[in-house]
Design an enzyme around this catalytic site. Structure first.
Site, PDB file in Angstrom:
ATOM      1  N   HIS A   1     -18.001  49.598   3.862  1.00  0.00           N
ATOM      2  CA  HIS A   1     -18.521  48.244   3.658  1.00  0.00           C
ATOM      3  C   HIS A   1     -17.987  47.238   4.676  1.00  0.00           C
ATOM      4  CE1 HIS A   1     -19.940  48.917  -0.758  1.00  0.00           C
ATOM      5  NE2 HIS A   1     -20.331  49.859   0.070  1.00  0.00           N
TER       6      HIS A   1
ATOM      7  N   ASP B   1     -27.229  53.705   0.025  1.00  0.00           N
ATOM      8  CA  ASP B   1     -26.723  52.894  -1.085  1.00  0.00           C
ATOM      9  C   ASP B   1     -27.567  51.639  -1.295  1.00  0.00           C
ATOM     10  OD1 ASP B   1     -24.799  54.736  -1.663  1.00  0.00           O
ATOM     11  OD2 ASP B   1     -23.074  53.477  -1.167  1.00  0.00           O
TER      12      ASP B   1
ATOM     13  N   ASN C   1     -24.403  58.027  -1.071  1.00  0.00           N
ATOM     14  CA  ASN C   1     -23.697  58.774  -2.110  1.00  0.00           C
ATOM     15  C   ASN C   1     -23.811  58.131  -3.483  1.00  0.00           C
ATOM     16  OD1 ASN C   1     -22.134  56.707  -0.863  1.00  0.00           O
ATOM     17  ND2 ASN C   1     -20.277  57.516  -1.791  1.00  0.00           N
ATOM     18  N   HIS C   2     -23.960  56.830  -3.540  1.00  0.00           N
ATOM     19  CA  HIS C   2     -24.032  56.162  -4.834  1.00  0.00           C
ATOM     20  C   HIS C   2     -25.316  56.468  -5.576  1.00  0.00           C
ATOM     21  CE1 HIS C   2     -20.739  53.269  -5.637  1.00  0.00           C
ATOM     22  NE2 HIS C   2     -20.420  53.639  -4.420  1.00  0.00           N
TER      23      HIS C   2
ATOM     24  N   HIS D   1     -25.186  58.105   6.347  1.00  0.00           N
ATOM     25  CA  HIS D   1     -24.327  57.487   5.340  1.00  0.00           C
ATOM     26  C   HIS D   1     -23.114  58.370   5.109  1.00  0.00           C
ATOM     27  CE1 HIS D   1     -23.815  54.755   1.833  1.00  0.00           C
ATOM     28  NE2 HIS D   1     -23.123  55.778   1.370  1.00  0.00           N
TER      29      HIS D   1
HETATM   30 MN    MN Z   1     -21.729  51.694  -0.514  1.00  0.00          MN
END
Ligand code: MN
Length: 435
Positions: A183, A50, A85-86, A150
């Site tokens: 996060h 990310d 994933n983003h 991730h």
């Molecule tokens: Mn993130």
């Protein structure tokens, strides 16, 4: 001794609250991490995914990322990363572009040697692909091995995949898993399947108002001459980052209290250039958010978000009247029995979090994510709603969207059906333009 900075969830390009300043903040945080890396003369910066907030970052975001990567490159500090994933695309990744420019290394099955440490990577793996995943990590000749990945992993809270399964299935014994996606910074040591550290470095800027703790990154030190259990020779320390001030004001109103009390509490704080997050609970009178926002703006706040939890408390008992159109809409939406995906679309369209001009692309992004992650359940109508079958729910869905157009004009349900083959047909720069 090998020292690496472990960072991730940088979310470059996130124009939070529609503010260009916030977009800058995310880049600034990344720049600070790199500056610390240079100052501390670490052996590498490891990025757990990310880097970008969106699969299609804009040109300024890419230029911003490049300028930071050049700083690291100028100091001979390798930047090693996985894809989150983003930002993950079906074809080439942005990371591949940076690699082709000699500014990054994409981690994978082959070890990248940093001092005494062999570093491997596992990109974000969609749920449907996890079972059949082969762990083809090649062997190494280093004292330590670290896996960068991730995803939301157990044994941490909110995990949907157990990292211990990955460690157990891997032919390489990892002493540390340096993770991104959650996060919230958190670190644990596990014994099973073997002695190892698991750590999330956390995001470098607050990507949501839930992220109250200070932001930062990890400094991971691998001692010389590893002990019998190499994990004993690994030291993980959190370093704080100086980021935009967020002022959290939680007000519990008593009977008879109202906006004056909220305003008083808010203006007690130092608000200059801060993001002010006001949360109202308890009883008391209705509070107009605009009044609170005005007071904070006068005190120099960058922006103010007011959430009144009291409205949601006894939703079911609320009499719907024309005096409260928002509640009327909420009530109606609840009755529609929409699928989780449809509710998310509705939320995106009507909630103020997404700028009108971004609604179409945000909806497209979310639907594509659900499709790619094979979350077919998300498209099933909710149970207990009034809709009798899926067809009904769909009809109702567009009716719901129409109702929402008073707030957001950019509703085109057709676009929500994601056109997977047609990425990058809008004005944004695509990867292909670069390679
Ligand atoms: Mn993130």
């Amino acid at each position: 001794m090998t020292r690496v900075i472990h960072t991730g969830d940088t979310h470059l390009g996130y124009q939070q609250y529609h503010l260009p300043q916030r977009r800058e903040d995310f880049l600034d945080a990344f720049r600070r991490v790199a500056a610390d890396a240079v100052e501390e003369e670490v052996d590498a910066v490891v990025h757990a995914g990310d880097l970008f907030h969106d699969r299609r970052p804009t040109l300024p975001d890419i230029m911003g990322a490049l300028s930071v990567l050049r700083e690291l490159d100028g100091a001979d500090i390798p930047f090693l990363a996985v894809v989150g994933n983003h930002e993950s695309k079906r074809d080439a990744q942005w990371l591949d572009l940076f690699e082709s420019l000699g500014l990054a290394t994409r981690l994978g099955d082959e070890p990248v040697t940093v001092g005494d440490v062999a570093v491997y990577g596992l990109d974000f793996v969609a749920r449907a692909e996890r079972e059949d995943l082969d762990y083809d990590f090649s062997s190494h000749g280093c004292d330590y091995a670290a896996l960068v990945s991730h995803g939301l992993f157990q044994p941490f809270e909110h995990g949907d995949w157990d990292i211990r399964e990955v460690l157990a299935g891997s032919p390489v014994r990892f002493d540390a898993a340096l993770l991104g996606d959650d996060h919230t910074p958190q670190t644990r040591r596990i014994e099973d399947p073997h002695d190892a550290w698991l750590t999330y470095c956390g995001s470098t800027e607050r990507a949501s108002a839930d992220e109250r703790e200070n932001r930062g990154y990890n400094l991971v030190v691998f001692e010389d001459d590893p002990p019998d259990s190499p994990a004993d020779g690994v030291d993980i320390r959190r370093r704080a980052l100086d980021t935009r001030d967020f002022v959290f004001v939680d007000v519990e109103l008593g009977p008879g209290e109202g906006v004056e009390r909220v305003r008083e509490r808010v203006t007690q704080e130092e608000l200059t250039d801060a993001v002010v997050v006001v949360s109202i609970a308890g009883e008391g009178e209705p509070v107009t958010p605009a009044t609170v926002e005005e007071a904070a703006a006068e005190a120099g706040a960058l922006t103010t978000r007011v959430t009144d939890h009291r409205e949601l408390a006894d939703e079911r008992d609320v009499e719907v009247s024309f005096a409260d159109p928002d509640e009327a809409v909420r009530e109606r939406v609840r009755e529609l029995g929409l699928s989780p995906a449809a509710r998310e679309v509705d939320e995106t369209v009507r909630a103020s979090k997404v700028a009108d001009s971004n609604v179409a692309s945000e909806v497209e992004r979310r639907v594509r994510e659900l499709v790619e992650d094979d979350e077919t359940g998300a498209f099933r109508p909710a149970e207990g709603g009034e809709a009798e079958d899926a067809e009904d729910a769909q009809g109702e869905n567009s009716a719901g969207s129409e109702g929402a157009e008073a707030d957001a004009e950019v509703v085109d349900p057709g676009r929500a059906e994601a056109e997977p083959g047609e990425e990058g047909t809008d004005s944004q720069v695509t990867m292909e333009d670069y390679l």
